[in-house]
Design a protein around this motif. Structure first.
Motif: not given
Length: 135
Positions: A31-41, A50-65
């Motif tokens: 979802r567009s509000d779920a993550v910030k994807l890497p920017v490729v020029p 590995r596929f990088p992405l930026f998320v809010d609540g990183k530690q909670k996401l890692l625990a859920a995963a």
């Protein structure tokens, strides 16, 4: 031999294509509000280990995963990874001196590519991350 070289080249190209396809599948599923994807020029191609992405609540996401037995990695945990805490003094790092790196370290995760990665695994990871944001 030339035959081995051609075989290796074909194998490498197949792996490259698979990495690109997996990265595209990850990117298309969030979802567009779920993550910030890497920017490729524009005009550039990205091939990820590995596929990088930026998320809010990183530690909670890692625990859920981890609870869901899904691999999502805490790729760079600090601005001078893998140094943390008092170790940062060893390289004379001053907290606050690199705010963008600190923000990235607080929010970047990475997803696996190739190997054991199946479309089903990717769909499960995508669903978990999309759910995480909605929660």
């Amino acid at each position: 031999s030339r035959l081995r070289l051609n075989h290796a080249r074909k194998h490498s190209l197949a792996r490259l294509r698979e990495r690109i396809a997996q990265a595209e599948h990850y990117a298309a599923g969030f979802r567009s509000d779920a993550v910030k994807l890497p920017v490729v020029p524009p005009g550039a191609d990205a091939v990820y280990s590995r596929f990088p992405l930026f998320v809010d609540g990183k530690q909670k996401l890692l625990a859920a995963a981890a609870a869901a037995n899904l691999e999502i990695a805490d790729w760079f945990a600090t601005p001078v990874h893998p140094l943390a805490g008092e170790e940062l003094k060893l390289v004379h790092y001053i907290p606050g001196s690199c705010p963008r790196a600190e923000l990235a370290a607080r929010s970047i995760v990475s997803l696996p590519l190739l190997g054991k990665v199946t479309r089903s695994f990717q769909d499960d990871v995508i669903a978990l991350i999309n759910w995480h944001v909605a929660a």
